[in-house]
Write an enzyme that holds these catalytic residues in place. Structure first.
Site: not given
Ligand code: F6R
Length: 608
Positions: A2, A27, A74, A100-101, A481, A485, A488, A504
């Site tokens: 947010c 964001r 968000w 926010n929060g 990583e 990427k 996402e 395995h």
């Protein structure tokens, strides 16, 4: 996550609020809204979805006013609908709040307010704040906010306006960042400096517990007992150009291409070639303290956790200190062994990740010294750690972290050099690594020059549903990583594994449809990785091999090759990560995905 913006001054607030919200789009959010005082009453406009929908609402039903607050939400409590979007008005419409929060005692407060006759119009926890402020108002908005905050448990960054006290915005912070942008005859409030940078570079970062009263001609910071709090004015030293795309199709691509410069900036003035060490002014650790470290815990989330894994290998190899890498979200809920001789390294691009911040506080409580490796200057982790190394990678706007990752690995390499040279590392070996670091920006540039080849390769795999990424040693974290990427931003399922671990379990997945990316530069485990490539080829898997020279051993095993230059083993994952970032990027673009703002993701995850 947010975003909050506020404006009070002589100009029309709507365009400034919208511009600020746009700058915070990166964001991650799923609805947006504004509230303004139009001279008579508070007016809100809100919309589910992107800011462009809010703009349509405003175009159809404009609102005038020179003071206002705005928000990108968000979703946490309740779906991302118009009725749940902020700002939330109080029952009588005199108070507007953005938040926010998370308010943890929202349901108790909701019950109490219902008994007083308040009706709730949203599913959010935030709405309780607006009704509470209305209920407690007695002539001063800041006093009403302070009284409301005394009843609230949880985390917040809030901005509150009232038509009964209409010339001010009251803001408060506990666990969610906020800053005041100090202008000339106008002032701003924002949760992110990029939202106001076009208008002022002078900022006052609020601390947890601060309440700020922001008016056209000034601002005051007080605490919850109304006692004035002295706060310095800081200057933001980056440019607007750094948060704009500058001709690139996406921020992510721009940031991938900025990596030579970003890591140059991470190293500037710190690398001492002739002594094979590094100078790190902000770590606040004396020679004796550095020698006295018994163990190191590195804590982080996501991509930062991957760079931490590389740091673990470097520090253990060169400085011979035991290192544990912990997901921040796990560290805080177990009973870790921490002493006053433990150093806790805290890795975070944003410096605001809730889990990482909580892990750092937990490590401190248990007596560890904390060292933050953070990109965002003035962020909470940077302000609360005992010492720090700023990455200086410049603002990272694309949600998928790229240049911050490589800068983190470089910062860890600098710290390793410093630590190791105080212990057993010879000056020759130190110089060799320092020289390799010095040459790294040019090497990354060479990898970037091959971007068109990676783009062509991406066309082969744009419609694939699964990927495996395999590497060993220093390149295992690079495999993790690379997979992160891809998933996402392209929404393709991808997993990273240590190459030898494949047999395995994951080997069962291999068939002619499964592309496997091998990170196989010519390093100390190259021959071992070749055996793993053979295992994949024997099962008709498609191999994409990142390697560093003509290798006879790879003949007949490689379907697609990506070449990278050679450097010391510990820095190879930096070079290997660059084509993996590009591969993920080009595949996502070819699939038509929203690269800079992938679904469900937020740039800075400020909730637990
Ligand atoms: C991945 C990504 C996230 C972040 C994670 C930690 O591309 O961006 O996984 O790395 O949320 O964020 P910071 O580093 O800001 O603490």
């Amino acid at each position: 996550m947010c975003g909050i913006i506020g404006y009070v001054g002589p100009k029309q607030a709507t365009p400034l609020l919208i511009e600020g919200l746009r700058r915070m789009e990166y964001r991650g959010y799923d609805s947006a809204g504004v509230a303004l005082y139009d001279g008579e009453a508070l007016e809100t406009r809100r919309a589910a979805g992107k800011i462009v929908r809010l703009e349509s609402v405003l175009a159809a039903d404009p609102v005038d006013g020179m003071i206002g607050i705005g928000h990108t939400r968000w979703a946490t409590h309740g779906p991302p609908t118009e009725r749940n979007a902020h700002p939330h008005l109080s029952a009588d419409g005199t108070v507007a709040v953005v938040h926010n929060g998370i308010i943890e005692n929202a349901s108790t407060l909701r019950g109490a307010l219902r008994e007083l006759g308040y009706e709730f119009r949203s599913d959010t926890d935030t709405e309780v704040i607006s009704h509470l402020v209305q209920e407690l108002y007695d002539g001063s908005l800041e006093e009403a906010v302070i009284h409301a905050l005394r009843k609230i448990e949880g985390t917040y960054g809030i901005a509150v306006m009232s038509s009964r006290d209409p010339d001010k915005i009251v803001a408060a912070r506990k666990g969610s960042p906020l800053l005041i942008g100090v202008g000339d005859g106008e002032n701003f409030l924002a949760s992110d400096a990029s939202a106001i940078l076009a208008h002022t570079r002078q900022v006052v970062y609020l601390d947890d517990g601060d309440v700020a009263v922001i008016e056209r001609d000034g601002y005051r910071v007080i605490d919850i007992n109304a006692i004035p709090q002295p706060r310095v004015v800081d200057r933001i030293d980056w440019d607007l150009a750094e948060i704009e795309r500058g001709g690139y199709a996406h921020f992510m691509l721009k940031e991938i291409f900025e990596q030579p410069q970003a890591i140059e900036n991470t190293m500037r003035g710190r690398l001492i070639l002739e002594d094979g060490t590094a100078k790190l002014g902000g770590i606040n650790l004396s020679h004796e303290q550095l020698l006295g470290i018994d163990n190191i815990i590195i804590t982080a989330c996501g991509t930062s956790w991957h760079s931490a894994l590389i740091g673990e290998l470097m520090i253990e190899e060169l400085a011979r200190i035991p290192v544990e890498v912990e997901y921040a979200s796990e560290f805080r809920y177990r009973n870790p062994i921490v002493t006053d001789r433990t150093l806790c390294i805290v890795m975070s691009q944003s410096g605001e990740t809730a889990d990482t911040l909580a892990a750092m506080r937990e490590a401190k409580r248990r007596g560890a010294r904390t060292l933050g490796l953070v990109n965002v200057v003035g962020s909470t982790i940077a302000r609360e750690d005992d010492g720090g190394v700023y990455l200086h990678a410049g603002p990272e706007i694309g949600v998928a972290s790229t240049k911050a990752f490589t800068s983190q690995v470089v910062a860890l390499a600098l710290f390793t050099l410093k630590l190791a040279r105080k212990r057993d590392l010879s000056v020759q070996r130190g110089r060799e690594i320092a020289q390799a670091l010095h040459e790294l920006p040019a090497m990354i540039q060479r990898v970037l020059d091959d971007a068109p080849k990676v783009e062509r390769l991406a066309t082969e795999f744009a419609q694939t549903s699964n990927f495996l990424y395999l590497g060993r040693g220093y390149n295992f974290p690079a495999a993790l990583e690379g997979a992160l990427k891809l998933k996402e931003i392209s929404y393709i399922h991808a997993e990273g594994y240590p190459a030898a671990e494949m047999k395995h379990g994951p080997i069962a997945l291999i068939d002619e449809k499964m592309p496997v990316v091998f990170i196989a530069p010519h390093d100390s485990v190259f021959d071992k990785v070749v055996s793993n490539i053979q295992e994949v080829k024997a099962r008709s898997g498609k191999t994409i091999v990142i390697t560093s020279r003509d290798e006879p051993a790879l003949e007949g095993l490689v379907d697609f090759e990506i070449r990278i230059p050679e450097t010391v083993d510990m820095l190879m994952p930096i070079l290997a990560s660059v084509p993996l970032q590009l591969l993920a990027y080009y595949i996502a673009v070819q699939r038509g995905a929203h690269v800079d703002q992938p679904r469900n993701l937020a740039k800075s995850v400020t909730v637990e």
